[in-house]
Write a protein that holds these residues in place. Structure first.
Motif, PDB file in Angstrom:
ATOM      1  N   VAL A 110      16.763  -3.854  -0.645  1.00 35.87           N
ATOM      2  CA  VAL A 110      16.879  -2.891  -1.746  1.00 35.87           C
ATOM      3  C   VAL A 110      16.102  -3.372  -2.969  1.00 35.87           C
ATOM      4  O   VAL A 110      15.355  -2.607  -3.585  1.00 35.87           O
ATOM      5  CB  VAL A 110      18.362  -2.613  -2.084  1.00 35.87           C
ATOM      6  CG1 VAL A 110      18.492  -1.844  -3.378  1.00 35.87           C
ATOM      7  CG2 VAL A 110      19.025  -1.837  -0.942  1.00 35.87           C
ATOM      8  N   VAL A 111      16.235  -4.652  -3.308  1.00 37.73           N
ATOM      9  CA  VAL A 111      15.500  -5.183  -4.466  1.00 37.73           C
ATOM     10  C   VAL A 111      13.991  -5.122  -4.213  1.00 37.73           C
ATOM     11  O   VAL A 111      13.223  -4.709  -5.086  1.00 37.73           O
ATOM     12  CB  VAL A 111      15.960  -6.622  -4.796  1.00 37.73           C
ATOM     13  CG1 VAL A 111      15.032  -7.277  -5.816  1.00 37.73           C
ATOM     14  CG2 VAL A 111      17.387  -6.614  -5.301  1.00 37.73           C
ATOM     15  N   ALA A 112      13.569  -5.508  -3.007  1.00 39.91           N
ATOM     16  CA  ALA A 112      12.145  -5.446  -2.672  1.00 39.91           C
ATOM     17  C   ALA A 112      11.649  -4.007  -2.726  1.00 39.91           C
ATOM     18  O   ALA A 112      10.556  -3.734  -3.232  1.00 39.91           O
ATOM     19  CB  ALA A 112      11.895  -6.034  -1.287  1.00 39.91           C
ATOM     20  N   GLY A 113      12.454  -3.095  -2.214  1.00 35.90           N
ATOM     21  CA  GLY A 113      12.063  -1.681  -2.228  1.00 35.90           C
ATOM     22  C   GLY A 113      11.950  -1.128  -3.629  1.00 35.90           C
ATOM     23  O   GLY A 113      10.957  -0.473  -3.976  1.00 35.90           O
ATOM     24  N   LEU A 115       8.314  -2.074  10.883  1.00 39.66           N
ATOM     25  CA  LEU A 115       7.984  -1.379   9.633  1.00 39.66           C
ATOM     26  C   LEU A 115       7.474  -2.300   8.524  1.00 39.66           C
ATOM     27  O   LEU A 115       6.433  -2.015   7.924  1.00 39.66           O
ATOM     28  CB  LEU A 115       9.180  -0.570   9.144  1.00 39.66           C
ATOM     29  CG  LEU A 115       9.381   0.788   9.814  1.00 39.66           C
ATOM     30  CD1 LEU A 115      10.680   1.423   9.333  1.00 39.66           C
ATOM     31  CD2 LEU A 115       8.218   1.705   9.560  1.00 39.66           C
ATOM     32  N   PRO A 116       8.173  -3.392   8.183  1.00 44.99           N
ATOM     33  CA  PRO A 116       7.653  -4.247   7.103  1.00 44.99           C
ATOM     34  C   PRO A 116       6.295  -4.867   7.436  1.00 44.99           C
ATOM     35  O   PRO A 116       5.437  -4.985   6.569  1.00 44.99           O
ATOM     36  CB  PRO A 116       8.717  -5.335   6.946  1.00 44.99           C
ATOM     37  CG  PRO A 116       9.952  -4.730   7.493  1.00 44.99           C
ATOM     38  CD  PRO A 116       9.503  -3.835   8.606  1.00 44.99           C
ATOM     39  N   ALA A 117       6.100  -5.241   8.694  1.00 39.60           N
ATOM     40  CA  ALA A 117       4.803  -5.813   9.079  1.00 39.60           C
ATOM     41  C   ALA A 117       3.685  -4.787   8.874  1.00 39.60           C
ATOM     42  O   ALA A 117       2.622  -5.110   8.353  1.00 39.60           O
ATOM     43  CB  ALA A 117       4.859  -6.280  10.534  1.00 39.60           C
ATOM     44  N   ALA A 118       3.950  -3.539   9.262  1.00 42.87           N
ATOM     45  CA  ALA A 118       2.957  -2.479   9.069  1.00 42.87           C
ATOM     46  C   ALA A 118       2.736  -2.202   7.579  1.00 42.87           C
ATOM     47  O   ALA A 118       1.602  -1.998   7.135  1.00 42.87           O
ATOM     48  CB  ALA A 118       3.411  -1.204   9.782  1.00 42.87           C
ATOM     49  N   GLY A 119       3.813  -2.198   6.792  1.00 39.47           N
ATOM     50  CA  GLY A 119       3.702  -1.971   5.353  1.00 39.47           C
ATOM     51  C   GLY A 119       2.882  -3.046   4.659  1.00 39.47           C
ATOM     52  O   GLY A 119       2.021  -2.750   3.823  1.00 39.47           O
ATOM     53  N   VAL A 146       9.431   1.650   2.726  1.00 39.53           N
ATOM     54  CA  VAL A 146       9.689   0.911   3.962  1.00 39.53           C
ATOM     55  C   VAL A 146      10.885  -0.019   3.776  1.00 39.53           C
ATOM     56  O   VAL A 146      11.791  -0.069   4.611  1.00 39.53           O
ATOM     57  CB  VAL A 146       8.433   0.116   4.395  1.00 39.53           C
ATOM     58  CG1 VAL A 146       8.774  -0.984   5.379  1.00 39.53           C
ATOM     59  CG2 VAL A 146       7.399   1.052   4.986  1.00 39.53           C
ATOM     60  N   ALA A 147      10.909  -0.757   2.677  1.00 33.90           N
ATOM     61  CA  ALA A 147      12.018  -1.692   2.442  1.00 33.90           C
ATOM     62  C   ALA A 147      13.351  -0.968   2.322  1.00 33.90           C
ATOM     63  O   ALA A 147      14.363  -1.415   2.857  1.00 33.90           O
ATOM     64  CB  ALA A 147      11.750  -2.528   1.196  1.00 33.90           C
ATOM     65  N   ALA A 193      16.655  -1.170   4.779  1.00 28.68           N
ATOM     66  CA  ALA A 193      18.028  -1.408   4.315  1.00 28.68           C
ATOM     67  C   ALA A 193      18.994  -0.451   5.010  1.00 28.68           C
ATOM     68  O   ALA A 193      20.084  -0.857   5.442  1.00 28.68           O
ATOM     69  CB  ALA A 193      18.113  -1.245   2.795  1.00 28.68           C
ATOM     70  N   VAL A 194      18.607   0.805   5.157  1.00 30.63           N
ATOM     71  CA  VAL A 194      19.457   1.778   5.846  1.00 30.63           C
ATOM     72  C   VAL A 194      19.626   1.392   7.316  1.00 30.63           C
ATOM     73  O   VAL A 194      20.725   1.445   7.871  1.00 30.63           O
ATOM     74  CB  VAL A 194      18.870   3.206   5.715  1.00 30.63           C
ATOM     75  CG1 VAL A 194      19.621   4.195   6.587  1.00 30.63           C
ATOM     76  CG2 VAL A 194      18.885   3.655   4.260  1.00 30.63           C
ATOM     77  N   MET A 195      18.537   0.969   7.953  1.00 27.03           N
ATOM     78  CA  MET A 195      18.610   0.562   9.361  1.00 27.03           C
ATOM     79  C   MET A 195      19.498  -0.660   9.539  1.00 27.03           C
ATOM     80  O   MET A 195      20.266  -0.749  10.501  1.00 27.03           O
ATOM     81  CB  MET A 195      17.213   0.260   9.902  1.00 27.03           C
ATOM     82  CG  MET A 195      16.357   1.462  10.111  1.00 27.03           C
ATOM     83  SD  MET A 195      14.810   0.968  10.895  1.00 27.03           S
ATOM     84  CE  MET A 195      13.736   2.227  10.280  1.00 27.03           C
TER      85      MET A 195
END
Length: 122
Positions: free
Chosen positions: A14-17, A79-83, A102-103, A107-109
């Motif tokens: 969440v903070v990263a997002g 997802l994060p790797a692609a982002g 993405v971040a 978090a939801v996942m």
């Protein structure tokens, strides 16, 4: 799943997002801080992969759908790797916003994976 580890993942994601979304909307290109934050999310997800592999052998299998759990986990890891890859290639403010989205999606996942692991899903 270990609850404190999941909480740490949620907070970091969440903070990263939020950091990436705010920097992107402010017109900033991806900074080392926003790319590093998403890389930290990726490292925590790799830790979760290890926990998910080891946990059933310690008597703590998921109580919900194992297929759904692993689908979320694999998606969350990719997802994060692609982002990060897109942010490093494009270096635009929109790639920073995408990193933030993405971040937050991760978090939801992660929360859904925790629910599947600990709560019986009908």
């Amino acid at each position: 799943m270990i609850l404190w580890f999941t909480i740490v993942q949620l907070v970091v994601a969440v903070v990263a997002g939020l950091l990436a979304v705010v920097l992107g909307l402010a017109g900033r290109r991806p900074s080392d801080l926003s790319v590093g934050a998403l890389a930290l999310v990726e490292l925590l997800l790799i830790g979760q992969v290890v926990i998910a592999i080891v946990a059933p052998f310690t008597g703590n299998p998921p109580t919900g759908s194992v297929l759904e759990f692993w689908t979320y986990l694999v998606s969350a890891v990719l997802l994060p790797a692609a982002g990060v890859a897109w942010a490093l290639i494009e270096r635009s403010r929109w790639s920073t916003v995408i990193m933030g989205v993405v971040a937050l999606s991760v978090a939801v996942m992660v929360w859904r994976m925790q629910v599947i692991w600990t709560i019986q899903v009908a």
